[in-house]
Enzyme design. Sequence first.
Site, PDB file in Angstrom:
ATOM      1  N   ASP A   1       0.827  -1.204   0.000  1.00 19.58           N
ATOM      2  CA  ASP A   1       0.000   0.000   0.000  1.00 19.58           C
ATOM      3  C   ASP A   1       0.867   1.262   0.000  1.00 19.58           C
ATOM      4  OD1 ASP A   1      -2.784   1.021   0.375  1.00 19.58           O
ATOM      5  OD2 ASP A   1      -1.896   1.917   2.160  1.00 19.58           O
TER       6      ASP A   1
ATOM      7  N   GLU B   1      14.280 -15.675   0.385  1.00 17.86           N
ATOM      8  CA  GLU B   1      14.662 -16.757   1.310  1.00 17.86           C
ATOM      9  C   GLU B   1      13.658 -17.900   1.263  1.00 17.86           C
ATOM     10  OE1 GLU B   1      14.965 -15.164   5.287  1.00 17.86           O
ATOM     11  OE2 GLU B   1      16.295 -13.556   4.598  1.00 17.86           O
TER      12      GLU B   1
HETATM   13  C1  GLC Z   1      -4.072   3.085  -0.743  1.00 20.21           C
HETATM   14  C2  GLC Z   1      -5.317   2.244  -0.683  1.00 20.21           C
HETATM   15  C3  GLC Z   1      -6.452   3.115  -0.283  1.00 20.21           C
HETATM   16  C4  GLC Z   1      -6.158   3.687   1.097  1.00 20.21           C
HETATM   17  C5  GLC Z   1      -4.830   4.405   1.117  1.00 20.21           C
HETATM   18  C6  GLC Z   1      -4.368   4.660   2.523  1.00 20.21           C
HETATM   19  O1  GLC Z   1      -4.130   4.046  -1.735  1.00 20.21           O
HETATM   20  O2  GLC Z   1      -5.527   1.599  -1.902  1.00 20.21           O
HETATM   21  O3  GLC Z   1      -7.670   2.437  -0.294  1.00 20.21           O
HETATM   22  O4  GLC Z   1      -7.169   4.577   1.457  1.00 20.21           O
HETATM   23  O5  GLC Z   1      -3.813   3.652   0.507  1.00 20.21           O
HETATM   24  O6  GLC Z   1      -3.968   3.464   3.138  1.00 20.21           O
END
Ligand code: GLC
Length: 544
Positions: A200, A259
């Site tokens: 993310d 790993e």
């Molecule tokens: C990313 C995710 C989104 C979230 C953001 C903060 O963009 O896809 O849904 O709100 O990160 O974590």
Amino acid sequence: MAQREWWRSAVIYQVYIRSFADGDGDGLGDITGLRSRLDHIADLGADALWINPWYPSPMVDAGYDVSDYRAVEPRFGTLADAEHLIAEAHDRGLRVLLDIVPNHTSSEHPWFREALAAGPGSPARDRYLFRRGRDDLPPNDWRSVFGGPAWTRVADGDWYLHLFDPAQPDLDWEHPEVRADFADTLRFWFDRGVDGFRIDVAHSLIKEPGLPDVGEQRYPPSRVEVEGQLVRAPWTAHPHWDRDEVHEVYREWRALAEEYDPPRIFVAEAWVDEPERLSRYLRPDELHTAFNFDYLTTPWRAADLRRTIEETLEEHAAVGAPPTWVLSNHDVARHVSRYARLEQVAGRGVGGSAADLALGLRRARAAVLLTLALPGGAYLYQGEELGLPEVEDLPVEALQDPTWQRSGHTDRGRDGCRVPLPWSGVAPPYGFGPGPATWLPQPADWGPLSVAAQTGDPASTLELYRTALGLRRATGALGDGSLRFRDDLGPDVLAFDRAPGFTCVVNTGTEPVPLPAGGRVLLASTVPAPTDLLPGDAAVWIVE
Ligand code: GLC
């Protein structure tokens, strides 16, 4: 080698778990629901699934506010359920990717609670980005992606950074404990058989020392339209996006993934506009793939699509990484609705002109044939195989995305692409689960779009996806590799050949164009398939 590098050609199906299928009747999707519908993903012909966060969370940002990275949110199930799911997916030949959220934790995470309790200047605050303000103003001018300042002040006067919601405090990735703890989390899930992670906001972990103001360059437009042509805005360094130092983190993660046997993989969510900057994440000792948001945001115009594809191929080839292609996800308006705008411009939202959903669906059907014919891998977002449109008229009382509140009710946020899937029946909840309601309301007219309604109908979008994915597997020319563009079919046509003996032709114009001579149509986005003239907003696969 082929086994080891499965990800170079993989089609990965995104499961937005809250909205996939509900097993216990509370209206929120869960692991039991997902297990009961795994065959849908296997039968579709995907190679893997990526599951959005399922960890314990106060759900301020739909699970992207994680309070425990090594457990499962009770509303989604248990760790044992997760382990069963992983085993059952593997039994069906599906690999499983989870979603890791390293930029921030939930404000309910034990570390953040400890930091608040420990007070200003305490070591517990060093895992986050606490700072003194400028008099009564925040430490700098950074803005939250969801609207408003990126800083919140706590009772003792300190401010903490949150690039997203105040309930998502940013971690300080210079802190060794932060790095060590995430390595432990990766191992925790890899040890349970998880095949990889989607990362993310992978490009946001490192902040420029001193946290300088961002000023005018805050959110530079990625592309600007000049005389009908999309021109890329030049890349400029930014104090919290895409800092060079972030690559150290991913080199460590890659070594950790190697790993394992088989090696585990990563896909970066990095909204980095420059293909050259994005490809840095994909160097041989870093991440395996990245979402290609440039493709997602390109308007439905042959010349623009071709430019995006060429740039993508060139930059990925430079680092030896396979490109990937994506049209939708849980953060952007569904592409049927984006493509439904005649005056469509680059971007991830909808709005402006009125929607012609029939047009949007024709383009979406053509777009998936394009997507699956391009070299590399692809990401599909649950529901696109049903041709679902964005739900643009959710009642405001139903909206849950923090964007709605944080933008002062000017941006409705991302709920419209997150509406629970219709599985069967003619009225909500369309077989979503045993309960009467769903966490976001479903439209009254989704009956014909359900999985059951489309199954067996050769004209349906679901059967188009199933057929396309089956043919993709069976066609040696598809997946990882290269292509050669054709210039013989006119300016509104995007066409390319792939060896051996495969051609994809996409007509983004409004006038029919002659199909290239020779070969036979293997699959078309239209029903019936064209024989000599390819209509506008349609695509075909041709084989020799
Ligand atoms: C990313 C995710 C989104 C979230 C953001 C903060 O963009 O896809 O849904 O709100 O990160 O974590």
